[in-house]
Scaffold this active site. Structure first.
Site, short mmCIF file in Angstrom:
data_model
loop_
_atom_site.label_atom_id
_atom_site.label_comp_id
_atom_site.label_asym_id
_atom_site.label_seq_id
_atom_site.Cartn_x
_atom_site.Cartn_y
_atom_site.Cartn_z
N LYS A 84 0.89 -1.18 0.00
CA LYS A 84 0.00 0.00 0.00
C LYS A 84 0.92 1.22 0.00
O LYS A 84 1.43 1.63 1.05
CB LYS A 84 -0.88 -0.03 1.25
CG LYS A 84 -2.20 0.69 1.14
CD LYS A 84 -2.14 2.14 0.73
CE LYS A 84 -1.84 3.06 1.88
NZ LYS A 84 -1.67 4.49 1.44
N GLU B 220 9.00 1.57 11.04
CA GLU B 220 10.09 2.55 10.97
C GLU B 220 9.42 3.91 10.96
O GLU B 220 8.76 4.28 9.99
CB GLU B 220 10.92 2.29 9.71
CG GLU B 220 12.31 2.89 9.80
CD GLU B 220 12.38 4.27 9.22
OE1 GLU B 220 12.30 5.24 10.03
OE2 GLU B 220 12.49 4.40 8.00
N CYS C 100 12.97 10.90 7.60
CA CYS C 100 12.69 10.58 9.00
C CYS C 100 13.94 10.68 9.87
O CYS C 100 13.87 11.04 11.04
CB CYS C 100 12.09 9.19 9.10
SG CYS C 100 13.04 7.97 8.20
N GLU D 199 8.51 16.23 15.68
CA GLU D 199 9.03 16.04 14.32
C GLU D 199 8.31 16.99 13.36
O GLU D 199 7.09 16.97 13.28
CB GLU D 199 8.83 14.59 13.86
CG GLU D 199 9.45 14.35 12.50
CD GLU D 199 9.25 12.94 11.97
OE1 GLU D 199 8.12 12.41 12.09
OE2 GLU D 199 10.22 12.39 11.42
P1 ADP Z 1 3.55 10.78 6.56
O1 ADP Z 1 3.59 11.66 7.75
O2 ADP Z 1 4.87 10.41 5.97
O3 ADP Z 1 2.49 11.13 5.55
P2 ADP Z 1 1.85 8.69 7.48
O4 ADP Z 1 2.19 7.90 8.67
O5 ADP Z 1 0.67 9.57 7.50
O6 ADP Z 1 3.19 9.41 7.16
O7 ADP Z 1 1.70 7.75 6.20
C1 ADP Z 1 2.61 6.71 5.87
C2 ADP Z 1 1.83 5.60 5.18
O8 ADP Z 1 0.85 5.11 6.09
C3 ADP Z 1 1.06 6.03 3.93
O9 ADP Z 1 1.06 4.96 3.00
C4 ADP Z 1 -0.33 6.26 4.47
O10 ADP Z 1 -1.35 6.14 3.49
C5 ADP Z 1 -0.44 5.15 5.49
N1 ADP Z 1 -1.43 5.40 6.54
C6 ADP Z 1 -1.86 6.58 7.05
N2 ADP Z 1 -2.81 6.39 7.98
C7 ADP Z 1 -2.98 5.05 8.09
C8 ADP Z 1 -3.82 4.21 8.89
N3 ADP Z 1 -4.68 4.72 9.77
N4 ADP Z 1 -3.73 2.88 8.72
C9 ADP Z 1 -2.85 2.34 7.85
N5 ADP Z 1 -2.05 3.06 7.06
C10 ADP Z 1 -2.10 4.40 7.18
#
Ligand code: ADP
Length: 493
Positions: free
Chosen positions: A187, A263, A298, A394
């Site tokens: 995903k 991570e 990160c 962050e």
């Molecule tokens: P960033 O701050 O880098 O956008 P996120 O943690 O929001 O980081 O997103 C990193 C990944 O996790 C993306 O692929 C995002 O679509 C996915 N993601 C965000 N929210 C969820 C969730 N509730 N459950 C699973 N995956 C998620």
């Protein structure tokens, strides 16, 4: 010779549908994601917005392929040849992959073409090459009795990736996962799905059987969550924010206690001792690592903790170095730093800059530079309260805080006073200090007189709220497998 990058980028034919069971497909409800380019605001809408029903189909395809052992039973040498073939195909299509990532994320083409995508390909080759050189074990606890320790695949593995380095992070995860015999459902971040969708077709061409390599596009709260909650997914591996990392742990607990690898975020300290003999190099390395890719990394060293005795000299050098990272046109072949990912992220970073000012910290970098694209100027704050939000949270942007200290004890204490523990650095020419501080720093990765060292052979990952487990190196094979012990008793002859 690379020419006409911009023209080529916008002439690309971009696949935006999910890749499930060997075919590109729309989401069942035909929903798509709407978004615009951070480079020039053009419409980039169209990625399939998959939901739980689409994820179920992808997981089902992965499960069937795993149970049929069409990939699992291939010899290590066969898996290796197929992944080598994929690496070759990626190499042949490197320009297209770099263009896709540039268009979608606004990071500079130069970064992708000369650095990030070659690194991703190299990592794929590293893992492929390692697979038949990584042995399991046998233990003979008693005469006529032995136990084997074997690493077994998890089954269906979900991989959730971020937007800041799309293919590098995807390969850190899918290469060892596939080589251990798993079937994968990836995903990607909704902000950066184009390149991995293209890689899916290359993976098929390289010989990865249908159902083994799937890409479900969509939002995290829908597609990502459904994948992490799915009872037939045996492992979920994630790179992204710590807040979402915590949710992933919860999803694992709410469903089938699947194996989790995370991570997550960081607020990595960069300590400069009064015993550092090369302040110029320290300033160069710090500026590069915090301002590269608009600070959207990160492990970026976002907290400089500097001895007051040398602070003035160091800060002068740092301001000078920071000006090498002014964002420019991402399509210009000389551009080091391009755009920030989108307007929301820009606003988030600008809000933090306001919070910093309101908390009394002082910006010491020029603010009057004319910017043509969506980005944020390299920003250094001095006189920062170590308890303020810019010093603790962050930001994921080109924002560096400087905290002056009068002893190394104080430096260590501030460095470790963080919920994060991804990377850290100590700059000193005193050997005792280097050893002692690196032992005391609470971080998964410590650099002595360096930062951002990177090699496929060395594990990468954090502690505390920066994550669980390791990407890269032979340790990664352990993440995508479980250890089975098998006892064997022999009759005496
Ligand atoms: P960033 O701050 O880098 O956008 P996120 O943690 O929001 O980081 O997103 C990193 C990944 O996790 C993306 O692929 C995002 O679509 C996915 N993601 C965000 N929210 C969820 C969730 N509730 N459950 C699973 N995956 C998620």
């Amino acid at each position: 010779m690379i020419q006409n990058i911009k023209k080529k980028a916008f002439a690309l034919k971009i696949e935006k549908r999910a890749f499930i069971n060997g075919k590109y497909v729309n989401a069942l409800d035909n929903d798509i994601i709407h978004k615009v380019s951070s480079i020039d605001g053009r419409d980039l809408s169209g990625i399939s917005s998959c939901k739980e029903a689409d994820v179920n189909i992808a997981v089902d395809a992965a499960k069937k392929s795993f149970e049929a052992k069409i990939w699992l039973d291939k010899l290590p040498q066969e898996k290796k040849e197929i992944l080598f073939q994929l690496a070759d195909l990626m190499e042949q299509n490197k320009e297209e992959l770099a263009l896709l990532d540039t268009v979608e994320t606004g990071r500079s083409f130069k970064n992708y073409y000369f650095d990030s995508i070659p690194k991703a390909i190299q990592t794929l080759r590293y893992f492929a090459e390692s697979v038949d050189k990584y042995y399991d074990h046998t233990i003979p606890p008693r005469p006529n009795v032995f136990a084997t320790i074997t690493r077994e695949p998890l089954g269906v593995v979900g991989l959730i990736t971020p937007w800041n380095d799309p293919l590098v992070v995807a390969i850190w995860k899918f290469a060892p996962a596939l080589l251990m015999g798993n079937s994968v459902v990836i995903k990607p971040a909704e902000q950066s799905s184009f390149s991995i969708l293209r890689v899916a077709a290359l993976a098929q061409k390289a010989g990865i059987p249908d159902g083994v390599f799937n890409v479900v596009t969509g939002f995290g709260e829908t597609a990502g969550k459904a994948l992490a909650l799915h009872p037939d997914v045996s492992g979920i591996f994630f790179t992204g924010s710590s807040d979402v990392g915590k949710k992933i742990l919860q999803y694992a607990g709410q469903s089938n206690m699947k194996k989790v690898g995370l991570e997550c975020g960081g607020k990595s300290p960069f300590i400069v001792s009064k015993h550092c003999n090369n302040l110029h190099k320290a300033a160069q390395v710090l500026a590069k690592n915090i301002f590269y890719n608009q600070g959207q990394i990160c492990s970026a060293p976002s907290r400089a903790i500097v001895d007051n005795e040398i602070k003035e000299d160091f800060v002068k050098l740092l301001i000078e170095e920071s000006q090498n990272y002014i964002p420019q046109d991402p399509f210009d072949i000389d551009t080091e730093v391009g755009c920030i990912i989108n307007k929301e992220q820009q606003q988030r970073v600008l809000d933090y800059i306001e919070k910093g000012k309101n908390a009394g910290a002082k910006i010491i970098t020029p603010c009057d530079v004319d910017l043509k694209h969506l980005c944020v100027l390299p920003t250094i704050f001095d006189q920062v309260d170590p308890e303020s939000s810019i010093a603790k949270e962050e930001i994921f942007g080109p924002v560096l805080v400087i905290i002056g200290v009068s002893s190394m004890r104080e430096a260590i204490s501030i460095a470790n006073n963080s919920k994060y523990g991804l990377a850290a650095s100590i700059w000193t020419n005193n050997l005792d200090e280097a050893h002692q501080v690196s032992r005391e720093l609470q971080a998964g990765i410590v650099h002595v007189n360096s930062y951002g060292d990177d090699d496929d052979t060395v594990p990468f990952g954090g502690i505390k709220e920066s994550g669980i487990g390791k990407d890269k190196s032979l340790y990664a094979f352990d993440e995508y497998s479980y250890v089975k012990t098998t006892w064997v008793h022999l009759d005496t002859i």
